[in-house]
Design an enzyme around this catalytic site. Sequence first.
Site, PDB file in Angstrom:
ATOM      1  CG  MET A 145     -12.020  -1.749   5.352  1.00 16.51           C
ATOM      2  SD  MET A 145     -10.443  -1.337   4.578  1.00 16.51           S
ATOM      3  CE  MET A 145      -9.546  -0.482   5.863  1.00 16.51           C
ATOM      4  CG  ASP A 166      -5.312   2.783   0.717  1.00 22.32           C
ATOM      5  OD1 ASP A 166      -6.247   1.976   0.626  1.00 22.32           O
ATOM      6  OD2 ASP A 166      -4.223   2.512   1.275  1.00 22.32           O
ATOM      7  CB  SER A 179      -0.921   0.026   1.218  1.00 20.28           C
ATOM      8  OG  SER A 179      -1.563   1.278   1.278  1.00 20.28           O
ATOM      9  CG  MET A 238      -8.443   7.643   1.692  1.00 16.29           C
ATOM     10  SD  MET A 238      -7.630   7.763   3.287  1.00 16.29           S
ATOM     11  CE  MET A 238      -6.820   6.161   3.375  1.00 16.29           C
ATOM     12  N   GLY A 292      -3.188  -2.721   9.497  1.00 11.34           N
ATOM     13  CA  GLY A 292      -2.511  -3.278  10.665  1.00 11.34           C
ATOM     14  C   GLY A 292      -1.865  -4.635  10.451  1.00 11.34           C
ATOM     15  CG  HIS A 342      -9.517   0.379  -0.471  1.00  8.27           C
ATOM     16  ND1 HIS A 342      -8.930   0.286   0.776  1.00  8.27           N
ATOM     17  CD2 HIS A 342     -10.856   0.392  -0.249  1.00  8.27           C
ATOM     18  CE1 HIS A 342      -9.872   0.246   1.699  1.00  8.27           C
ATOM     19  NE2 HIS A 342     -11.050   0.319   1.105  1.00  8.27           N
ATOM     20  CG  ASP A 394      -6.539  -2.216   3.454  1.00  6.42           C
ATOM     21  OD1 ASP A 394      -5.451  -1.916   3.969  1.00  6.42           O
ATOM     22  OD2 ASP A 394      -7.146  -1.483   2.648  1.00  6.42           O
ATOM     23  N   GLY A 453      -3.262   5.040   7.625  1.00  2.00           N
ATOM     24  CA  GLY A 453      -2.322   3.939   7.773  1.00  2.00           C
ATOM     25  C   GLY A 453      -1.839   3.878   9.218  1.00  2.00           C
ATOM     26  CG  MET A 493     -11.564   3.752   1.674  1.00  2.00           C
ATOM     27  SD  MET A 493     -10.010   3.712   2.589  1.00  2.00           S
ATOM     28  CE  MET A 493      -8.859   3.665   1.234  1.00  2.00           C
ATOM     29  CG  HIS A 543      -4.033  -1.497  -1.433  1.00  2.00           C
ATOM     30  ND1 HIS A 543      -5.142  -2.283  -1.642  1.00  2.00           N
ATOM     31  CD2 HIS A 543      -4.410  -0.563  -0.519  1.00  2.00           C
ATOM     32  CE1 HIS A 543      -6.147  -1.856  -0.884  1.00  2.00           C
ATOM     33  NE2 HIS A 543      -5.730  -0.805  -0.200  1.00  2.00           N
TER      34      HIS A 543
HETATM   35  C1  DX5 Z   1      -6.534   2.394   5.425  1.00  2.00           C
HETATM   36  C2  DX5 Z   1      -6.120   1.913   4.073  1.00  2.00           C
HETATM   37  C3  DX5 Z   1      -5.004   0.930   4.084  1.00  2.00           C
HETATM   38  C4  DX5 Z   1      -3.699   1.424   4.652  1.00  2.00           C
HETATM   39  C5  DX5 Z   1      -3.144   0.315   5.490  1.00  2.00           C
HETATM   40  O1  DX5 Z   1      -7.748   3.056   5.335  1.00  2.00           O
HETATM   41  O2  DX5 Z   1      -7.201   1.312   3.372  1.00  2.00           O
HETATM   42  O3  DX5 Z   1      -4.786   0.377   2.792  1.00  2.00           O
HETATM   43  O4  DX5 Z   1      -2.758   1.766   3.670  1.00  2.00           O
HETATM   44  O5  DX5 Z   1      -2.046   0.793   6.136  1.00  2.00           O
HETATM   45  P1  DX5 Z   1      -1.248  -0.017   7.231  1.00  2.00           P
HETATM   46  O6  DX5 Z   1      -0.717  -1.258   6.545  1.00  2.00           O
HETATM   47  O7  DX5 Z   1      -0.177   0.932   7.638  1.00  2.00           O
HETATM   48  O8  DX5 Z   1      -2.202  -0.355   8.322  1.00  2.00           O
HETATM   49 ZN    ZN Z   2      -6.731   0.163   1.434  1.00  2.75          ZN
END
Ligand code: DX5
Ligand code: ZN
Length: 221
Positions: free
Chosen positions: A139, A37, A10, A39, A179, A68, A177, A146, A70, A35
């Site tokens: 999720m 993200d 990601s 937003m 943690g 992804h 996705d 992140g 969001m 990946h």
């Molecule tokens: C969070 C994102 C994730 C994020 C995960 O909303 O969808 O894809 O990048 O980040 P880590 O791996 O740091 O938890």
């Molecule tokens: Zn994501």
Amino acid sequence: MTNQKIIASSILAADFSNLSQQIRYTELGGADWIHCDIMDGKFVPNLTFGPLVVEAVKRITRLPIDVHLMIKNPNSLIEEFIKAGANFITVHQEEEIHLHRTLNRIKELGAKTGVALNPSTPVDTLNNVLEMIDLVLIMSVNPGFGGQKFITNSVKKIKELSALRKEYGYNFLIEVDGGVYKGNIKEISDAGCNVFVAGSSIFRNDNITAATIELKNLVIS
Ligand code: DX5
Ligand code: ZN
């Protein structure tokens, strides 16, 4: 297909002033997908990037691009992201009222279909569309940022999906996705997960290549 193990790096956690090098480093470590993200500051309280950056990432790498979304009203931007090079388009169940229609549209436009479930959304909300889905994204943090802590209940949801897939012979991939790190990736994999999104645990490292190799070895061994 359903026993594949895929590392999806990601880029949210990457150094954007050096994005092409950072992607190269994770590729060298065996990353399978990139990946992205997206937003919008509305569906989630954070803002990232749009098709312009996805298109740039597409020129940097040959790996599949996992987008992804969001964002509010994802349907309005699906075509732009596919044109930019997205191979997978994942929309959120919570935002897409006409999920059946949207999944058909993603397919018609030539991409693979993904649906994401927030931590509070039950797996059975997808029962009537599972056969149209190429990827279910669980999720394991509340979307938006992140570096958050993995919500352990996600493992239960992965097991539930994995059992449904077995019972009905579905072909969707299960993606997790948020943690994900070396301390939990094996347990998540054993629960039946196929695609492991990893941001901080790959890019917030002095050695991005070694961090990618380490995660990959834990799921393919
Ligand atoms: C969070 C994102 C994730 C994020 C995960 O909303 O969808 O894809 O990048 O980040 P880590 O791996 O740091 O938890
Ligand atoms: Zn994501």
